[in-house]
Design a protein around this motif. Structure first.
Motif, PDB file in Angstrom:
ATOM      1  N   GLU A 179      -3.511 -18.702 -44.632  1.00  0.00           N
ATOM      2  CA  GLU A 179      -2.705 -19.893 -44.872  1.00  0.00           C
ATOM      3  C   GLU A 179      -1.628 -20.094 -43.813  1.00  0.00           C
ATOM      4  O   GLU A 179      -1.456 -21.178 -43.283  1.00  0.00           O
ATOM      5  CB  GLU A 179      -2.069 -19.843 -46.267  1.00  0.00           C
ATOM      6  CG  GLU A 179      -3.021 -20.211 -47.385  1.00  0.00           C
ATOM      7  CD  GLU A 179      -2.279 -20.533 -48.671  1.00  0.00           C
ATOM      8  OE1 GLU A 179      -1.143 -20.043 -48.850  1.00  0.00           O
ATOM      9  OE2 GLU A 179      -2.830 -21.282 -49.486  1.00  0.00           O
ATOM     10  N   ASN A 180      -0.862 -19.027 -43.535  1.00  0.00           N
ATOM     11  CA  ASN A 180       0.237 -19.193 -42.587  1.00  0.00           C
ATOM     12  C   ASN A 180      -0.101 -18.721 -41.169  1.00  0.00           C
ATOM     13  O   ASN A 180       0.697 -18.844 -40.250  1.00  0.00           O
ATOM     14  CB  ASN A 180       1.506 -18.480 -43.086  1.00  0.00           C
ATOM     15  CG  ASN A 180       1.320 -16.976 -43.234  1.00  0.00           C
ATOM     16  OD1 ASN A 180       0.447 -16.362 -42.630  1.00  0.00           O
ATOM     17  ND2 ASN A 180       2.162 -16.367 -44.060  1.00  0.00           N
ATOM     18  N   PRO A 192       8.099  -6.620 -49.989  1.00  0.00           N
ATOM     19  CA  PRO A 192       6.676  -6.336 -50.288  1.00  0.00           C
ATOM     20  C   PRO A 192       5.949  -7.619 -50.681  1.00  0.00           C
ATOM     21  O   PRO A 192       6.537  -8.539 -51.267  1.00  0.00           O
ATOM     22  CB  PRO A 192       6.761  -5.354 -51.459  1.00  0.00           C
ATOM     23  CG  PRO A 192       8.137  -4.770 -51.375  1.00  0.00           C
ATOM     24  CD  PRO A 192       9.015  -5.852 -50.843  1.00  0.00           C
ATOM     25  N   ILE A 193       4.673  -7.679 -50.350  1.00  0.00           N
ATOM     26  CA  ILE A 193       3.841  -8.834 -50.699  1.00  0.00           C
ATOM     27  C   ILE A 193       2.816  -8.386 -51.735  1.00  0.00           C
ATOM     28  O   ILE A 193       2.070  -7.430 -51.508  1.00  0.00           O
ATOM     29  CB  ILE A 193       3.117  -9.392 -49.464  1.00  0.00           C
ATOM     30  CG1 ILE A 193       4.126  -9.861 -48.413  1.00  0.00           C
ATOM     31  CG2 ILE A 193       2.195 -10.552 -49.856  1.00  0.00           C
ATOM     32  CD1 ILE A 193       3.481 -10.282 -47.100  1.00  0.00           C
ATOM     33  N   ALA A 194       2.796  -9.079 -52.891  1.00  0.00           N
ATOM     34  CA  ALA A 194       1.843  -8.751 -53.955  1.00  0.00           C
ATOM     35  C   ALA A 194       0.652  -9.699 -53.878  1.00  0.00           C
ATOM     36  O   ALA A 194       0.821 -10.916 -53.728  1.00  0.00           O
ATOM     37  CB  ALA A 194       2.517  -8.857 -55.321  1.00  0.00           C
ATOM     38  N   ILE A 195      -0.540  -9.128 -53.974  1.00  0.00           N
ATOM     39  CA  ILE A 195      -1.771  -9.920 -53.965  1.00  0.00           C
ATOM     40  C   ILE A 195      -2.565  -9.580 -55.224  1.00  0.00           C
ATOM     41  O   ILE A 195      -2.927  -8.422 -55.446  1.00  0.00           O
ATOM     42  CB  ILE A 195      -2.629  -9.615 -52.727  1.00  0.00           C
ATOM     43  CG1 ILE A 195      -1.820  -9.816 -51.434  1.00  0.00           C
ATOM     44  CG2 ILE A 195      -3.872 -10.499 -52.716  1.00  0.00           C
ATOM     45  CD1 ILE A 195      -2.554  -9.349 -50.197  1.00  0.00           C
ATOM     46  N   ASP A 196      -2.815 -10.576 -56.045  1.00  0.00           N
ATOM     47  CA  ASP A 196      -3.592 -10.366 -57.270  1.00  0.00           C
ATOM     48  C   ASP A 196      -5.064 -10.161 -56.882  1.00  0.00           C
ATOM     49  O   ASP A 196      -5.767 -11.103 -56.560  1.00  0.00           O
ATOM     50  CB  ASP A 196      -3.438 -11.557 -58.203  1.00  0.00           C
ATOM     51  CG  ASP A 196      -4.117 -11.336 -59.544  1.00  0.00           C
ATOM     52  OD1 ASP A 196      -4.818 -10.307 -59.700  1.00  0.00           O
ATOM     53  OD2 ASP A 196      -3.961 -12.191 -60.439  1.00  0.00           O
ATOM     54  N   ARG A 197      -5.491  -8.921 -56.923  1.00  0.00           N
ATOM     55  CA  ARG A 197      -6.862  -8.604 -56.486  1.00  0.00           C
ATOM     56  C   ARG A 197      -7.920  -9.215 -57.399  1.00  0.00           C
ATOM     57  O   ARG A 197      -9.090  -9.316 -57.010  1.00  0.00           O
ATOM     58  CB  ARG A 197      -7.047  -7.090 -56.434  1.00  0.00           C
ATOM     59  CG  ARG A 197      -7.030  -6.419 -57.792  1.00  0.00           C
ATOM     60  CD  ARG A 197      -7.451  -4.975 -57.703  1.00  0.00           C
ATOM     61  NE  ARG A 197      -6.395  -4.131 -57.172  1.00  0.00           N
ATOM     62  CZ  ARG A 197      -6.553  -2.839 -56.916  1.00  0.00           C
ATOM     63  NH1 ARG A 197      -7.726  -2.273 -57.111  1.00  0.00           N
ATOM     64  NH2 ARG A 197      -5.549  -2.119 -56.481  1.00  0.00           N
ATOM     65  N   HIS A 198      -7.535  -9.590 -58.628  1.00  0.00           N
ATOM     66  CA  HIS A 198      -8.492 -10.157 -59.583  1.00  0.00           C
ATOM     67  C   HIS A 198      -8.567 -11.676 -59.474  1.00  0.00           C
ATOM     68  O   HIS A 198      -9.395 -12.304 -60.146  1.00  0.00           O
ATOM     69  CB  HIS A 198      -8.109  -9.751 -61.004  1.00  0.00           C
ATOM     70  CG  HIS A 198      -7.994  -8.261 -61.192  1.00  0.00           C
ATOM     71  ND1 HIS A 198      -9.073  -7.409 -61.046  1.00  0.00           N
ATOM     72  CD2 HIS A 198      -6.917  -7.478 -61.483  1.00  0.00           C
ATOM     73  CE1 HIS A 198      -8.674  -6.160 -61.252  1.00  0.00           C
ATOM     74  NE2 HIS A 198      -7.378  -6.171 -61.517  1.00  0.00           N
ATOM     75  N   GLU A 240      -9.639 -14.479 -57.223  1.00  0.00           N
ATOM     76  CA  GLU A 240     -10.459 -14.675 -56.024  1.00  0.00           C
ATOM     77  C   GLU A 240      -9.817 -15.658 -55.047  1.00  0.00           C
ATOM     78  O   GLU A 240      -9.887 -15.467 -53.829  1.00  0.00           O
ATOM     79  CB  GLU A 240     -11.856 -15.171 -56.414  1.00  0.00           C
ATOM     80  CG  GLU A 240     -12.698 -14.123 -57.129  1.00  0.00           C
ATOM     81  CD  GLU A 240     -14.118 -14.594 -57.361  1.00  0.00           C
ATOM     82  OE1 GLU A 240     -14.465 -15.675 -56.837  1.00  0.00           O
ATOM     83  OE2 GLU A 240     -14.877 -13.894 -58.052  1.00  0.00           O
ATOM     84  N   THR A 241      -9.181 -16.707 -55.580  1.00  0.00           N
ATOM     85  CA  THR A 241      -8.550 -17.701 -54.716  1.00  0.00           C
ATOM     86  C   THR A 241      -7.416 -17.079 -53.916  1.00  0.00           C
ATOM     87  O   THR A 241      -7.277 -17.317 -52.713  1.00  0.00           O
ATOM     88  CB  THR A 241      -7.999 -18.876 -55.552  1.00  0.00           C
ATOM     89  OG1 THR A 241      -9.075 -19.471 -56.278  1.00  0.00           O
ATOM     90  CG2 THR A 241      -7.363 -19.929 -54.656  1.00  0.00           C
ATOM     91  N   SER A 246      -6.868 -13.700 -53.335  1.00  0.00           N
ATOM     92  CA  SER A 246      -7.326 -12.619 -52.462  1.00  0.00           C
ATOM     93  C   SER A 246      -8.099 -13.163 -51.260  1.00  0.00           C
ATOM     94  O   SER A 246      -8.105 -12.546 -50.192  1.00  0.00           O
ATOM     95  CB  SER A 246      -8.196 -11.626 -53.236  1.00  0.00           C
ATOM     96  OG  SER A 246      -9.332 -12.261 -53.785  1.00  0.00           O
ATOM     97  N   ALA A 247      -8.724 -14.340 -51.418  1.00  0.00           N
ATOM     98  CA  ALA A 247      -9.487 -14.926 -50.319  1.00  0.00           C
ATOM     99  C   ALA A 247      -8.593 -15.438 -49.198  1.00  0.00           C
ATOM    100  O   ALA A 247      -9.066 -15.718 -48.100  1.00  0.00           O
ATOM    101  CB  ALA A 247     -10.361 -16.076 -50.833  1.00  0.00           C
ATOM    102  N   LYS A 248      -7.291 -15.541 -49.453  1.00  0.00           N
ATOM    103  CA  LYS A 248      -6.354 -15.986 -48.420  1.00  0.00           C
ATOM    104  C   LYS A 248      -6.086 -14.899 -47.389  1.00  0.00           C
ATOM    105  O   LYS A 248      -5.510 -15.171 -46.339  1.00  0.00           O
ATOM    106  CB  LYS A 248      -5.024 -16.408 -49.060  1.00  0.00           C
ATOM    107  CG  LYS A 248      -5.108 -17.581 -50.018  1.00  0.00           C
ATOM    108  CD  LYS A 248      -3.762 -17.841 -50.670  1.00  0.00           C
ATOM    109  CE  LYS A 248      -3.843 -18.962 -51.703  1.00  0.00           C
ATOM    110  NZ  LYS A 248      -2.534 -19.150 -52.392  1.00  0.00           N
ATOM    111  N   TRP A 249      -6.518 -13.660 -47.700  1.00  0.00           N
ATOM    112  CA  TRP A 249      -6.183 -12.537 -46.843  1.00  0.00           C
ATOM    113  C   TRP A 249      -7.433 -11.914 -46.223  1.00  0.00           C
ATOM    114  O   TRP A 249      -8.465 -11.788 -46.873  1.00  0.00           O
ATOM    115  CB  TRP A 249      -5.446 -11.460 -47.642  1.00  0.00           C
ATOM    116  CG  TRP A 249      -4.070 -11.894 -48.046  1.00  0.00           C
ATOM    117  CD1 TRP A 249      -3.721 -12.591 -49.170  1.00  0.00           C
ATOM    118  CD2 TRP A 249      -2.860 -11.670 -47.321  1.00  0.00           C
ATOM    119  NE1 TRP A 249      -2.371 -12.812 -49.196  1.00  0.00           N
ATOM    120  CE2 TRP A 249      -1.815 -12.254 -48.064  1.00  0.00           C
ATOM    121  CE3 TRP A 249      -2.565 -11.027 -46.117  1.00  0.00           C
ATOM    122  CZ2 TRP A 249      -0.492 -12.213 -47.631  1.00  0.00           C
ATOM    123  CZ3 TRP A 249      -1.255 -10.989 -45.690  1.00  0.00           C
ATOM    124  CH2 TRP A 249      -0.229 -11.577 -46.439  1.00  0.00           C
TER     125      TRP A 249
END
Length: 244
Positions: free
Chosen positions: A192-193, A218-224, A226-227, A229-232
């Motif tokens: 995204e960025n 810290p950066i939190a990413i919800d692994r569950h 999909e939208t 986690s797909a940004k990374w």
């Protein structure tokens, strides 16, 4: 390796898929392929066991797909070719430069596998940097190749002191291209960025990208999710560093 019948059958199937995708009648599709309607019907019904090479040529130009895509013949190198199609002209030119460099290097060095390519990002290399382009050079990493084998993918040179004291200006980070594991220090790209991060992946219910030198949140990413986690992109993890 595909059989002759498989090649013909796969091509015919993809022709009909493309026709339906473009919402064309068989008569309209036949016209695009410069065939008679009766000839087209014979081809797609399997009456004829041959497909004219010119028909394949016209399909390639009409769809923008290469012949291996039209006959479903996917091999190891085809994945790379398909990825190249997604790049801009500037990106393709950059990749072509790397390919030319690698070919020239392999011709002039007998033990080229002992060397790795080191990328030097332009600008200040910091957590959350905007990655735009890079230069590159080769180093002999035979001892590290012996230790890490094919896990050793490339090197990235640190170009500033923003990651001090963990990584210093001039350090070369040796990278494994495999997916970052929990506890590893990895290289992450945010789609995204457009920023790149060198962070430690901490185990938790969500992925936590923790700054390696205590600076930044810290950066939190919800692994569950999909939208989210797909940004990374988890590009790879750092095996070790080379410091003079």
């Amino acid at each position: 390796m595909l059989t002759k019948q498989e090649i013909v059958s796969n091509f015919i199937l993809n022709v009909e898929k493309e026709r339906l995708k473009q919402n064309l009648t068989q008569a309209q599709m036949a016209k695009k392929l410069e065939m008679s309607l009766s000839g087209y019907k014979k081809m797609v019904s399997g009456v004829t066991a041959k497909v004219d090479l010119y028909t394949v040529y016209l399909m390639q130009h009409m769809t923008g797909k290469w012949i291996f895509e039209l006959i479903d013949d996917y091999q190891e190198d085809t994945e790379i070719i398909l990825k190249l199609k997604e790049l801009s002209l500037r990106q393709k030119n950059f990749i072509e430069g790397i390919i030319d460099f690698e070919i020239e290097f392999s011709v002039s060095h007998e033990n080229c596998n002992d060397y790795i390519t080191v990328f030097v990002p332009t600008g200040n290399m910091q957590d959350g940097m905007v990655y735009d382009s890079s230069n590159f050079f080769k180093i002999n990493a035979a001892s590290y190749r012996k230790k890490f084998g094919d896990d050793l993918y490339c090197g990235i040179q640190v170009t500033s002191d923003h990651l001090h004291p963990v990584y210093n200006l001039g350090d070369i980070l040796l990278v494994c291209r495999k997916s970052v594991r929990e506890g590893d220090t990895g290289i992450f790209f945010n789609k995204e960025n457009g920023r790149a991060y060198i962070r430690r992946l901490m185990p938790a219910s969500s992925w936590i990208l923790e700054p390696i030198n205590g600076y930044g949140e810290p950066i939190a990413i919800d692994r569950h999710n999909e939208t989210e986690s797909a940004k990374w992109i988890r590009f790879g993890y750092i095996l070790t560093k080379i410091r003079d």
